[in-house]
Design a protein around this motif. Structure first.
Motif, PDB file in Angstrom:
ATOM      1  N   VAL B  99       0.705  -1.565  -0.022  1.00 32.42           N
ATOM      2  CA  VAL B  99       0.178   0.140   0.390  1.00 32.42           C
ATOM      3  C   VAL B  99       1.063   1.087   0.042  1.00 32.42           C
ATOM      4  N   GLU B 102       2.462   2.141  -3.392  1.00 29.03           N
ATOM      5  CA  GLU B 102       1.063   3.139  -3.782  1.00 29.03           C
ATOM      6  C   GLU B 102       1.102   4.604  -3.776  1.00 29.03           C
ATOM      7  N   ALA B 170       5.287  -9.375  -7.202  1.00 31.68           N
ATOM      8  CA  ALA B 170       4.550  -7.981  -6.892  1.00 31.68           C
ATOM      9  C   ALA B 170       5.449  -7.128  -6.777  1.00 31.68           C
TER      10      ALA B 170
ATOM     11  N   ILE C  98      -3.278  -0.604  -6.545  1.00 30.04           N
ATOM     12  CA  ILE C  98      -2.826  -2.098  -6.244  1.00 30.04           C
ATOM     13  C   ILE C  98      -3.824  -2.165  -4.446  1.00 30.04           C
ATOM     14  N   VAL C  99      -3.584  -0.747  -3.979  1.00 35.12           N
ATOM     15  CA  VAL C  99      -3.984  -0.815  -2.618  1.00 35.12           C
ATOM     16  C   VAL C  99      -5.232  -1.360  -1.870  1.00 35.12           C
ATOM     17  N   GLU C 102      -4.683  -5.366  -1.040  1.00 34.32           N
ATOM     18  CA  GLU C 102      -4.253  -5.817   0.253  1.00 34.32           C
ATOM     19  C   GLU C 102      -5.396  -5.583   0.866  1.00 34.32           C
ATOM     20  N   ASN C 103      -6.223  -4.860   0.451  1.00 33.89           N
ATOM     21  CA  ASN C 103      -7.143  -4.345   2.069  1.00 33.89           C
ATOM     22  C   ASN C 103      -8.203  -5.238   1.921  1.00 33.89           C
ATOM     23  N   TYR C 174       0.832 -10.616  -6.983  1.00 35.72           N
ATOM     24  CA  TYR C 174       0.021 -10.099  -5.507  1.00 35.72           C
ATOM     25  C   TYR C 174      -0.759 -10.859  -5.408  1.00 35.72           C
ATOM     26  N   PHE C 178      -2.913 -14.863  -2.732  1.00 36.86           N
ATOM     27  CA  PHE C 178      -3.733 -15.119  -1.870  1.00 36.86           C
ATOM     28  C   PHE C 178      -5.014 -16.210  -2.788  1.00 36.86           C
TER      29      PHE C 178
END
Lengths: 318, 318, 318, 318
Positions: B99, B102, B170, C98-99, C102-103, C174, C178
């Protein structure tokens, strides 16, 4: 022979002539009108020997430096439980960020960002009551200085902070929704703004900081102000979080636990060696005193007081 | 009389019988199958006196502890320019967060989170070439230990890290879009995975760390490994960022610059006093060795080696 | 009398003389060298009547407009289970952020941001195999146009996208961590870049879009391309997410489901009324065709085709 | 023959017997004590024909549905300049998120999240004054219903919202720091809480919504309430942002512009066809009425009123 006295004189001379001085905080007039040319520094050693230079006796608004003292009081009264209401980690964010609070459910990352300091204020208001908390704060500070009566509050600053402190209102109300502010928001903020409006000179601030230099004792009276364990905790937090998102750079450049305020003051502590206060009202981009930081950097270069230094050279404080 | 020898024996005994031990990293089999009961510790003093206990001679995967060494090499070769490609601040995020990248345009917050260490790897690959960088890393480390030949790479670990390292892929590709990875991504990551696959014992790791204890010199040879200034910078960064989003708690509990690895190792340094390595493979929720941290906490409680302590009591290393 | 023919001629004239035209995408040469003065538009009605103007027969790189077609194929083959791997909500972020990943644990917010479209590509590669997925995509599109052979891939674009697509590499790797990319990352991205390199003219693109205008049928053959339910779902997603973080403004200004591509094309659909393609290579700040959006705004102003209009006036397509 | 009357009766029957009903909002007692078994629905057609079922005449707290009306008033008075103070994009966040505000300098993403609606309230307070804004709101709404006197404010709700609305206090104070709240925070919030405390029945709410169905006219009087352009803008925003971070799912399932409130009401509009209000107090995880959404889904399945449908089947409103 290079003495501490000559070191700080040379530092003051360098700072006096520095052209790049940063910018004074301008969000309230009492801060905005401070003279950018001011520079003062005071160093108190373990034996009580004190060295001052420049405007070291001129009172200024200590602002966030006061968070060290309110945290000390809260840790004294609440102990480890404190860490359920505020965390111990650097924030990686600006001093007044609200983003982290949302992701972390109203628990501020550390007690030195605004949100964390407001929680500390709330704890003290719960413990002592709104009015009495103010008295207690002065009672905590005054025995540490040689001229207790002169430590005071700039009520004009407190009033103007309160009148314009919308972001702190936002932070406090936001934490209230998570139950992490437990008093009437206005009462908690009243104490917070009161505390930030403390005025001290470098001389006084360095004297106040001696209880952290000594591992928790007031060197004037020999009385314990806090446990050695708690004193170390506070120094660790100053190192990790004392300069907001400029804390890492400060640790590298200065290598001492320190806490800055938007009034341009910095309190730094060399554990077992010295308590240092510096004041230059111009701030850098992170909101920390630009020349104050440079002065501390120079001091540590000359004295070797960095906690990261393998072979400390302790100045001969003649 | 309490000696350092007796202190670390009592620590090892406490850790041997601890019931809560954390969990070993399980993302690749070579780490997952490490025995949770392992515990080792080694302390090397300024005079070279070495104390070891438990599994102090058993090699383990140092993983992120190696970031200290690659950063040292990069800082030696690149100097202050390094800080244009990686910052100096705590991240307030997990070790592998993307995060922050970015929001901050591909510049990692510090060299110890994964993204930052990948940039450091990229710098070394640019400087030395992909193959040669590996040789240089070993050449950097081996002179610091008494049994140089035994420091090696676990190629099985390196291979498996590479095969499953999608998140690091990534991170690297992401920074590539900002121009902050300048080699072929696979080459940079090859070196990164190689470095993380270093295996050392606590004994070796504590020996390697001596150049940070001494302010930059190899105590075995007296040669300078890096400047005193750079050694302090690295210690400051270890203090600020060495335990990811658990760095603040480590600073409070232990009070020493330290760097953890997911293999369960921690290197901690008491500047001018001792280089300490500890290994216990079980990790806490932040990914740092649970008992390793506790062992360091105990060591500092008994020795007073915290950099935040006013009155250090230096153990008599008999 | 104002006919659709005269409307689009007047629109083309306005766009031809517009001075502010945005900027062409410049991240790869085949896009960067497209002539900023190009403008084409094609409208196909329910009865098959087609109106074209300007460069409506000139092929261009449809880029992200192709995400509509791959999503259609994936929804056809996977049904509602699809929503376990990609969500249905606007992202409020740029196309390549991309933020959010992640969340939200590697599940993209919708199928039209890059991350989501890469998941869709992964689904098709899993279903059809890497090579065959390409064939299937062409087989999906070609029956919808009157000149099937001319729909093709610009292999130069595909190759250059792949050579510079570090951010998409980052996104894919990324999500792989997951488990939301299930093929070899390179295979999935190969198909993704292939799909983005589709070239069509406005005329062809408007024809392809007819299956969304009709509720799922190919008007040339009468065959069902997808269920009516799925056609509505895709239109709803185009409305909500078709223009990244400019989707709200597009909904207000144009009021039709649409999907833009960085090549300057937009496909818009007036359900039950018309399928519309427009092309102008200059992009606005959000990465959507500047004049293409304006042309659609004008078209809807003259025809009343907005889905939010109470009293649609359907142009007489003479 | 399936009539609209029979359709809504069958929907009411399905909802009456549904076992999963969501949970009522419980942050203030007046909402918490609403009976979970309530269900009402009302549909008003272009010809004024009205169909009601269940608890369609029972008043409930419309809460955030009122944001549609205050936005209408603000857009009427301020025009396009409004978009300098609030944006037009879906937020991708929960209704009460503060994170986006920090990143976007105090400009809320859209007028339907709390922050945006507070800005709208501030605009109306600036325009009309604190007291008068309340009067104006009632004057805006009452002419649209057949029993104007019965539209009122639940002052108990308004008072309790104000007493517990710390997060809205936080949002307002936060935006105040960016200059995007221009009145005394308490005044702006007073109007905001007043507006949210509007009570209406489904019957009334559907009648109020008719000005959006008709493109801006009051069908009872024939008078223009707002321009056609503005009516479309508001419908577009309802589509894009009317259900917070569940807006995409609502668009897919229902396909109509709609706005939900935490009291369990939803206003949905089929442009040129019908104004629909539904009420079921149980909320889903996103804070939108669970059965209300399902009822609208069923209605659109039976009537084909989705704006994304190619071939609408308009029910015969006998």
């Amino acid at each position: 022979m290079t003495t501490l006295a000559s070191i700080i004189v040379s530092i003051a001379e360098e700072m006096r002539t520095a052209s790049e001085r940063g910018a004074v905080a301008n969000y309230i007039p009492p801060l905005a009108r401070v003279d950018l040319d001011r520079f003062g520094m005071a160093v108190v050693g373990m034996d009580g020997a004190t060295h001052t230079v420049g405007d070291a006796e001129v009172p200024f608004s200590v602002q966030s430096v006061s968070k060290v003292f309110s945290l000390s009081m809260a840790l004294n009264t609440m102990g480890e439980e404190l860490w359920g209401r505020v965390r111990q980690e650097p924030s990686g964010s600006a001093f007044n960020s609200i983003v982290q609070l949302e992701n972390e459910h109203g628990i501020p990352r550390n007690p030195f960002i605004n949100a964390g300091a407001i929680v500390i204020a709330d704890i003290l208001v719960s413990r002592y009551g709104r009015e009495n908390a103010q008295t207690r704060l002065l009672e905590f500070l005054r025995p540490l200085v040689s001229d207790p009566a002169s430590i005071d509050i700039d009520t004009d600053v407190a009033r103007q902070e309160r009148a314009t402190g919308f972001r702190n209102m936002a932070l406090a109300n936001y934490m209230r929704t998570f139950g992490n502010i437990r008093n009437v928001v206005e009462d908690t903020l009243d104490f917070y703004f009161y505390q930030c409006a403390l005025t001290m000179s470098c001389h006084q601030l360095a004297q106040v900081g001696t209880y952290l230099m000594t591992g928790g004792r007031n060197p004037l009276t020999g009385e314990r102000v806090m446990s050695e364990r708690n004193a170390q905790t506070i120094l660790a937090l100053m190192m990790m979080c004392g300069h907001y998102d400029g804390s890492g750079a400060f640790a590298i450049r200065v290598g001492l636990p320190g806490k800055s305020g938007v009034g341009g003051g910095i309190l730094a502590v060399a554990p077992g060696v010295a308590s240092i206060a510096v004041w230059s009202p111009g701030l850098n981009a992170k909101g920390n005193s630009l020349l104050g930081t440079r002065a501390l950097e120079r001091l540590v270069q000359h004295t070797g007081w960095s906690v990261f230094r393998a072979n400390p050279w302790v100045a001969n404080p003649t």
